[in-house]
Write an enzyme that holds these catalytic residues in place. Structure first.
Site, mmCIF file in Angstrom:
data_model
loop_
_atom_site.group_PDB
_atom_site.id
_atom_site.type_symbol
_atom_site.label_atom_id
_atom_site.label_comp_id
_atom_site.label_asym_id
_atom_site.label_seq_id
_atom_site.Cartn_x
_atom_site.Cartn_y
_atom_site.Cartn_z
ATOM 1 N N TYR A 33 0.825 -1.205 0.000
ATOM 2 C CA TYR A 33 0.000 0.000 0.000
ATOM 3 C C TYR A 33 0.858 1.254 0.000
ATOM 4 C CZ TYR A 33 0.905 0.828 4.988
ATOM 5 O OH TYR A 33 1.502 1.109 6.189
ATOM 6 N N ARG A 52 8.086 4.175 -4.707
ATOM 7 C CA ARG A 52 8.187 3.185 -3.621
ATOM 8 C C ARG A 52 7.160 2.066 -3.824
ATOM 9 N NH1 ARG A 52 7.686 5.197 2.492
ATOM 10 N NH2 ARG A 52 5.496 5.386 1.874
ATOM 11 N N ARG A 100 -7.388 -20.666 -2.141
ATOM 12 C CA ARG A 100 -6.402 -20.499 -1.070
ATOM 13 C C ARG A 100 -5.270 -21.519 -1.155
ATOM 14 N NH1 ARG A 100 -4.880 -21.668 4.043
ATOM 15 N NH2 ARG A 100 -4.238 -19.855 5.288
ATOM 16 N N HIS A 102 -0.794 -21.266 -0.218
ATOM 17 C CA HIS A 102 0.251 -20.309 0.154
ATOM 18 C C HIS A 102 1.091 -19.852 -1.043
ATOM 19 C CE1 HIS A 102 -0.915 -21.668 4.082
ATOM 20 N NE2 HIS A 102 -0.008 -20.899 4.687
ATOM 21 N N LYS A 149 6.581 -1.941 1.830
ATOM 22 C CA LYS A 149 5.401 -1.368 2.476
ATOM 23 C C LYS A 149 4.231 -2.341 2.327
ATOM 24 C CE LYS A 149 3.131 3.083 3.102
ATOM 25 N NZ LYS A 149 3.241 3.109 4.561
ATOM 26 N N GLU A 182 12.292 2.185 14.207
ATOM 27 C CA GLU A 182 11.410 3.265 13.743
ATOM 28 C C GLU A 182 10.148 3.223 14.594
ATOM 29 O OE1 GLU A 182 9.988 2.575 9.701
ATOM 30 O OE2 GLU A 182 9.936 0.423 10.044
ATOM 31 N N LEU A 207 11.088 1.138 7.080
ATOM 32 C CA LEU A 207 10.512 1.635 5.842
ATOM 33 C C LEU A 207 11.176 2.981 5.557
ATOM 34 C CD1 LEU A 207 8.187 1.097 3.748
ATOM 35 C CD2 LEU A 207 6.975 2.888 4.974
HETATM 36 N N1 PMP Z 1 7.665 3.575 8.961
HETATM 37 C C1 PMP Z 1 6.524 2.866 8.935
HETATM 38 C C2 PMP Z 1 6.506 1.506 9.551
HETATM 39 C C3 PMP Z 1 5.358 3.422 8.360
HETATM 40 O O1 PMP Z 1 4.218 2.714 8.339
HETATM 41 C C4 PMP Z 1 5.409 4.731 7.831
HETATM 42 C C5 PMP Z 1 4.184 5.370 7.258
HETATM 43 N N2 PMP Z 1 3.666 4.696 6.194
HETATM 44 C C6 PMP Z 1 6.627 5.426 7.856
HETATM 45 C C7 PMP Z 1 7.736 4.808 8.437
HETATM 46 C C8 PMP Z 1 6.753 6.805 7.297
HETATM 47 O O2 PMP Z 1 6.704 6.761 5.884
HETATM 48 P P1 PMP Z 1 6.180 7.991 5.030
HETATM 49 O O3 PMP Z 1 7.008 9.159 5.410
HETATM 50 O O4 PMP Z 1 6.398 7.571 3.622
HETATM 51 O O5 PMP Z 1 4.736 8.186 5.385
#
Ligand code: PMP
Length: 295
Positions: A33, A52, A100, A102, A149, A182, A207
């Site tokens: 997403y 991305r 279904r 895997h 993501k 993070e 991410l």
């Molecule tokens: N880390 C994670 C785990 C996230 O879910 C997000 C937001 N999607 C971010 C960092 C920040 O990413 P962005 O600046 O692209 O929103």
């Protein structure tokens, strides 16, 4: 007029916007997403987000449901139909519907594309940023490919819920070595004891935020050098400033981590300045500064 969602080729009233029970996103979290901010009717870092998105698709060997140009048309249509001036667009692509199993379907399925848009008040975030937020630490129990993501967000949901229950806004995730990776939906930054602006290097454990990338370019233009390195919970608690970034929080000062007050308990000057610079960037004032920022 209620909200409208785009689902696999159709614009539907939100309450009728459904996907099949054997969609692999529903059964295996086999999907990815993006969330793109809309500010004053314009997308913020649209190309960075779509790059991305393509990267996430490639890493999971998933086909794009359509060309980027077609996707950009739908993004605009979803924004228009939902009358969003300030808010977000949510895009989700899953591997599609298949019996279904895997392993990937033997006959390739048509990837499913869903888009929604919603208005968001900027005032709430601004008020929160003026006071600064509280964060907690939580163990990072995610997998080794947090750079993708993916919609597989259960560990992130558990951490955010723990934050809510503690009366905090965000949970900073901590790996087995005591290092902050993070936030549950944000990137983490600090101004260390020596005054360096620090954020973790973009490896497989985080991410690579589009806000993080834009801020990197904007800070550099402002003469602030960023040191990309990991930092521990102990260091974060001793930091002069701590803050988080994301497409929906922008730059958000953290004034308390667990029971430790950060700095003097008020948003610091670096975070406040970066929030200002980023706000100007969002509204288009210095947009060219981070142009070309990719992933
Ligand atoms: N880390 C994670 C785990 C996230 O879910 C997000 C937001 N999607 C971010 C960092 C920040 O990413 P962005 O600046 O692209 O929103």
């Amino acid at each position: 007029m209620g909200r409208v969602a785009y689902v696999n080729g159709r614009y539907l009233p939100h309450r009728h916007a459904t996907v099949h029970i054997e969609d692999r996103g529903y059964q295996f979290a086999d999907g990815i997403y993006e969330v793109v901010t809309v500010s004053g009717g314009r997308f913020v870092d649209e190309i960075g987000h779509l790059e991305r998105l393509d990267r996430s698709l490639r890493e999971l060997e998933m086909d794009a449901p359509m060309s980027r140009a077609a996707m950009r048309v739908i993004m605009r249509e979803v924004v228009r139909r939902n009358k969003v001036r300030d808010g977000i667009v949510y895009l989700q692509i899953t591997r599609g519907v298949a019996p279904r199993d895997h392993a990937f379907p033997a006959t390739p399925t048509r990837p499913a594309l869903v888009m929604t848009a919603k208005s968001m008040s900027m005032a709430g975030g601004a008020a929160r940023a003026a006071d600064g937020i509280k964060a907690i630490t939580a163990p990072d129990i995610r997998w080794d490919r947090c750079d993708i993501k993916s919609v597989a967000l259960l560990p992130n949901c558990l951490a955010k819920q723990a934050a809510r229950e503690a009366g905090a806004y965000e949970a900073l995730l901590v790996d087995a070595d005591g290092m902050i990776t993070e936030g549950s939906s944000t990137n983490a930054w600090m101004v260390d004891e020596d005054g360096n602006l620090v954020t973790r290097q973009a490896d497989n454990n985080i991410l690579n935020g589009i806000t993080r990338l834009a801020l990197n370019a904007l800070a550099e233009r402002d003469g602030v050098r960023i040191v990309e390195r990991g930092f521990s919970v102990d260091e974060a608690k001793r930091a002069r400033e701590l803050f988080i970034t994301s497409s929906s929080s922008f730059v958000m000062p953290v004034v308390q981590l667990d029971d430790s007050v950060i700095g003097n308990g008020k948003p610091g000057s670096v975070a406040s300045r970066l929030r200002e610079i980023y706000s100007a960037y969002m509204t288009g004032e210095n947009r060219e500064a981070a142009a070309g920022v990719g992933v």
